[in-house]
Design a protein around this motif. Structure first.
Motif, PDB file in Angstrom:
ATOM      1  N   PHE A   1       0.426  23.065  -8.024  1.00  0.00           N
ATOM      2  CA  PHE A   1      -0.032  23.433  -6.677  1.00  0.00           C
ATOM      3  C   PHE A   1       0.074  22.280  -5.679  1.00  0.00           C
ATOM      4  N   CYS A   2       0.459  21.090  -6.155  1.00  0.00           N
ATOM      5  CA  CYS A   2       0.331  19.888  -5.311  1.00  0.00           C
ATOM      6  C   CYS A   2       1.534  19.702  -4.384  1.00  0.00           C
ATOM      7  N   PRO A   3       1.287  19.610  -3.078  1.00  0.00           N
ATOM      8  CA  PRO A   3       2.405  19.473  -2.142  1.00  0.00           C
ATOM      9  C   PRO A   3       2.771  18.031  -1.802  1.00  0.00           C
ATOM     10  N   VAL A   4       2.021  17.053  -2.315  1.00  0.00           N
ATOM     11  CA  VAL A   4       2.083  15.733  -1.685  1.00  0.00           C
ATOM     12  C   VAL A   4       3.254  14.849  -2.116  1.00  0.00           C
ATOM     13  N   TYR A   5       3.417  14.675  -3.415  1.00  0.00           N
ATOM     14  CA  TYR A   5       4.324  13.597  -3.853  1.00  0.00           C
ATOM     15  C   TYR A   5       5.597  14.107  -4.521  1.00  0.00           C
ATOM     16  N   LYS A   6       5.862  15.410  -4.421  1.00  0.00           N
ATOM     17  CA  LYS A   6       6.904  15.992  -5.269  1.00  0.00           C
ATOM     18  C   LYS A   6       8.250  15.262  -5.213  1.00  0.00           C
ATOM     19  N   LYS A   7       8.655  14.832  -4.030  1.00  0.00           N
ATOM     20  CA  LYS A   7       9.954  14.147  -3.966  1.00  0.00           C
ATOM     21  C   LYS A   7       9.802  12.629  -3.954  1.00  0.00           C
ATOM     22  N   ARG A   8       8.614  12.186  -4.271  1.00  0.00           N
ATOM     23  CA  ARG A   8       8.379  10.740  -4.215  1.00  0.00           C
ATOM     24  C   ARG A   8       8.103  10.233  -5.628  1.00  0.00           C
ATOM     25  N   LYS A   9       8.750   9.174  -5.989  1.00  0.00           N
ATOM     26  CA  LYS A   9       8.585   8.614  -7.341  1.00  0.00           C
ATOM     27  C   LYS A   9       7.431   7.633  -7.388  1.00  0.00           C
ATOM     28  N   PHE A  10       6.707   7.670  -8.484  1.00  0.00           N
ATOM     29  CA  PHE A  10       5.623   6.701  -8.665  1.00  0.00           C
ATOM     30  C   PHE A  10       6.192   5.305  -8.911  1.00  0.00           C
ATOM     31  N   SER A  11       5.577   4.305  -8.320  1.00  0.00           N
ATOM     32  CA  SER A  11       5.899   2.933  -8.727  1.00  0.00           C
ATOM     33  C   SER A  11       4.666   2.052  -8.532  1.00  0.00           C
ATOM     34  N   ARG A  12       4.595   1.068  -9.377  1.00  0.00           N
ATOM     35  CA  ARG A  12       3.461   0.137  -9.295  1.00  0.00           C
ATOM     36  C   ARG A  12       3.748  -0.940  -8.265  1.00  0.00           C
ATOM     37  N   ARG A  13       2.711  -1.443  -7.668  1.00  0.00           N
ATOM     38  CA  ARG A  13       2.870  -2.599  -6.780  1.00  0.00           C
ATOM     39  C   ARG A  13       2.243  -3.806  -7.483  1.00  0.00           C
ATOM     40  N   THR A  14       2.842  -4.965  -7.313  1.00  0.00           N
ATOM     41  CA  THR A  14       2.294  -6.152  -7.978  1.00  0.00           C
ATOM     42  C   THR A  14       1.093  -6.666  -7.172  1.00  0.00           C
ATOM     43  N   LEU A  15       0.295  -7.458  -7.857  1.00  0.00           N
ATOM     44  CA  LEU A  15      -0.864  -8.057  -7.185  1.00  0.00           C
ATOM     45  C   LEU A  15      -0.403  -8.896  -5.992  1.00  0.00           C
ATOM     46  N   ASP A  16       0.730  -9.590  -6.165  1.00  0.00           N
ATOM     47  CA  ASP A  16       1.236 -10.417  -5.059  1.00  0.00           C
ATOM     48  C   ASP A  16       1.615  -9.561  -3.849  1.00  0.00           C
ATOM     49  N   GLU A  17       2.259  -8.419  -4.119  1.00  0.00           N
ATOM     50  CA  GLU A  17       2.640  -7.531  -2.998  1.00  0.00           C
ATOM     51  C   GLU A  17       1.394  -7.053  -2.258  1.00  0.00           C
ATOM     52  N   ILE A  18       0.384  -6.687  -3.030  1.00  0.00           N
ATOM     53  CA  ILE A  18      -0.850  -6.175  -2.404  1.00  0.00           C
ATOM     54  C   ILE A  18      -1.515  -7.280  -1.574  1.00  0.00           C
ATOM     55  N   LYS A  19      -1.544  -8.478  -2.148  1.00  0.00           N
ATOM     56  CA  LYS A  19      -2.159  -9.602  -1.416  1.00  0.00           C
ATOM     57  C   LYS A  19      -1.381  -9.902  -0.135  1.00  0.00           C
ATOM     58  N   GLU A  20      -0.051  -9.807  -0.225  1.00  0.00           N
ATOM     59  CA  GLU A  20       0.760 -10.048   0.984  1.00  0.00           C
ATOM     60  C   GLU A  20       0.417  -9.029   2.074  1.00  0.00           C
ATOM     61  N   ASP A  21       0.244  -7.776   1.668  1.00  0.00           N
ATOM     62  CA  ASP A  21      -0.152  -6.744   2.647  1.00  0.00           C
ATOM     63  C   ASP A  21      -1.507  -7.071   3.269  1.00  0.00           C
ATOM     64  N   ILE A  22      -2.437  -7.498   2.418  1.00  0.00           N
ATOM     65  CA  ILE A  22      -3.787  -7.817   2.926  1.00  0.00           C
ATOM     66  C   ILE A  22      -3.702  -8.980   3.925  1.00  0.00           C
ATOM     67  N   LEU A  23      -2.831  -9.959   3.600  1.00  0.00           N
ATOM     68  CA  LEU A  23      -2.670 -11.095   4.520  1.00  0.00           C
ATOM     69  C   LEU A  23      -2.037 -10.646   5.837  1.00  0.00           C
ATOM     70  N   SER A  24      -1.090  -9.687   5.756  1.00  0.00           N
ATOM     71  CA  SER A  24      -0.484  -9.164   6.997  1.00  0.00           C
ATOM     72  C   SER A  24      -1.530  -8.451   7.839  1.00  0.00           C
ATOM     73  N   LEU A  25      -2.368  -7.691   7.158  1.00  0.00           N
ATOM     74  CA  LEU A  25      -3.442  -6.985   7.877  1.00  0.00           C
ATOM     75  C   LEU A  25      -4.395  -7.989   8.519  1.00  0.00           C
ATOM     76  N   LYS A  26      -4.681  -9.051   7.786  1.00  0.00           N
ATOM     77  CA  LYS A  26      -5.590 -10.074   8.310  1.00  0.00           C
ATOM     78  C   LYS A  26      -4.969 -10.749   9.540  1.00  0.00           C
ATOM     79  N   GLU A  27      -3.681 -11.039   9.440  1.00  0.00           N
ATOM     80  CA  GLU A  27      -2.977 -11.674  10.566  1.00  0.00           C
ATOM     81  C   GLU A  27      -3.042 -10.759  11.793  1.00  0.00           C
ATOM     82  N   ALA A  28      -2.827  -9.451  11.552  1.00  0.00           N
ATOM     83  CA  ALA A  28      -2.890  -8.482  12.656  1.00  0.00           C
ATOM     84  C   ALA A  28      -4.298  -8.446  13.248  1.00  0.00           C
TER      85      ALA A  28
END
Ligand code: SF4
Length: 373
Positions: free
Chosen positions: A32-59
């Motif tokens: 029944f789920c409409p959300v992710y059907k054409k999107r593949k799951f992938s993990r993000r590394t801790l470094d990638e997540i931290k980089e995003d948090i730093l970008s948000l902080k900079e903003a």
């Protein structure tokens, strides 16, 4: 902006800052789920997540510097206007700061799939960079939670996680299997109890209509039974809607699954409420729900909640049909909105036109609401 965001969040997190800890859904098989059907799951590394948090902080720091230069300590309307004129890319985070900058939602469908130690480090880093943040919530699958220990969940709580949103959908095992939810009702109960034992707030979502016309009673009864055992802090109502491209549509086209109509949904909700014994806060906060006024604190508000459903079911056929049109087309939010004669007559006119064309109203509305899926 140099950070990722995912496609959805619960309505209650619309004003939160989004931090993406992994991409899409690791299960991605629910019919029944409409959300992710054409999107593949992938993990993000801790470094990638931290980089995003730093970008948000900079903003956030840039937005704050606009405020300071203008002589303000907080982001107010004037600061928002200035940011909009000069750096519209910063507007999203500027609005978040304007609203207090206290809520964060971790995306996407199942943050708990991340190694608990690493997720905990990401949470701590987030709190370090944004010390004013008070609420951090996330979606998680029961199956994944059921593989975690209480101490692992406690570690996440200590690092800053406050609430977990879980899509239970139904407590009826044959239906969980049919819909390929990938979890049993017992695992859902164990997962819910674990979350609570760790001291986290728990929000469970159930999907009205998921049993279709065949299993609606079993769906209502077993879901009430399982939720009564979990006794989550929040129960959020959702309503099944299906469009082309969602696997369940094929079963509908083949005549194997018959969708509930609005009256059927109301009867199902009534049976569910009658059999629910818990202390949760119930919310009907979605545009696809028929009755938005079903909101209150259980068990005290149970008579009120049942009264709302009865008020709908007790209306004469024509008035119910009028309400269905108005609610689904966005003219009414609540049943009381029918007292507005202008809107009521507009819906009467539309009802007449559908009758003259020989168009079935339930089919018309089923097609119409696909735009919300
Ligand atoms: S687990 Fe959730 S997000 Fe994933 S497919 Fe099922 S309903 Fe969709």
């Amino acid at each position: 902006m140099n950070y990722e965001t995912g496609p959805i969040r619960p309505p209650s997190e619309a004003e939160s800052l989004f931090v993406r800890v992994n991409r899409n859904c690791p299960w991605n098989k629910c019919l029944f789920c409409p959300v992710y059907k054409k999107r593949k799951f992938s993990r993000r590394t801790l470094d990638e997540i931290k980089e995003d948090i730093l970008s948000l902080k900079e903003a956030a720091d840039k937005v704050q510097s606009y405020a300071v230069k203008m002589g303000y300590s907080e982001v107010n309307r004037q600061v928002l206007e200035n940011v909009y004129r000069n750096e519209p890319d910063l507007l999203q985070i500027a609005f978040w700061m304007h609203r207090g900058g206290r809520n964060v939602f971790l995306q996407d469908a199942d943050s708990m799939i991340m190694d608990p130690g690493q997720l905990s480090e990401a949470l701590s880093f987030l709190k370090e960079q944004f010390p004013r943040v008070e609420r951090i919530t996330t979606y998680a699958r029961s199956k994944t939670i059921s593989k975690r220990s209480v101490s692992e969940l406690e570690m996440l709580k200590d690092a800053g996680l406050t609430r977990v949103h879980v899509g239970m959908e139904t407590g009826h095992d044959p239906l969980l299997e049919y819909m390929k939810k990938g979890v049993t009702s017992e695992e859902q109960v164990q997962a819910g109890l674990l979350v609570k034992e760790a001291g986290l707030s728990l929000s469970e979502y159930i999907l009205l209509g998921l049993g279709g016309q065949e299993w609606w009673k079993e769906h209502a009864l077993d879901t009430a039974r399982m939720l009564s055992r979990i006794d989550p802090h929040f129960i959020r109502l959702r309503t099944l809607a299906v469009r082309k491209g969602i696997p369940l549509q094929e079963k509908i086209d083949a005549g194997e699954f018959k969708m509930q109509d609005d009256d059927g949904l109301a009867r199902e909700l009534k049976l569910f409420l009658e059999n629910l014994e818990c202390n949760s806060y119930m919310i009907s906060d979605h545009i696809l729900n028929l009755l938005e006024e079903v909101e209150g604190q259980l068990p005290d508000d149970k008579p009120y909640l049942l009264g709302v459903v009865d008020r709908y079911l007790d209306m004469p056929d024509e008035k119910r049909a009028n309400y269905q049109l108005g609610r689904r087309l966005g003219y009414y939010r609540y049943m009381a909105d029918m007292e507005d004669q202008g809107r009521f007559q507009q819906m009467e006119e539309l009802r007449k036109q559908l009758l003259e064309k020989g168009q079935n109203q339930a089919d018309f509305l089923r097609e119409y609401i696909k735009q919300y899926v």
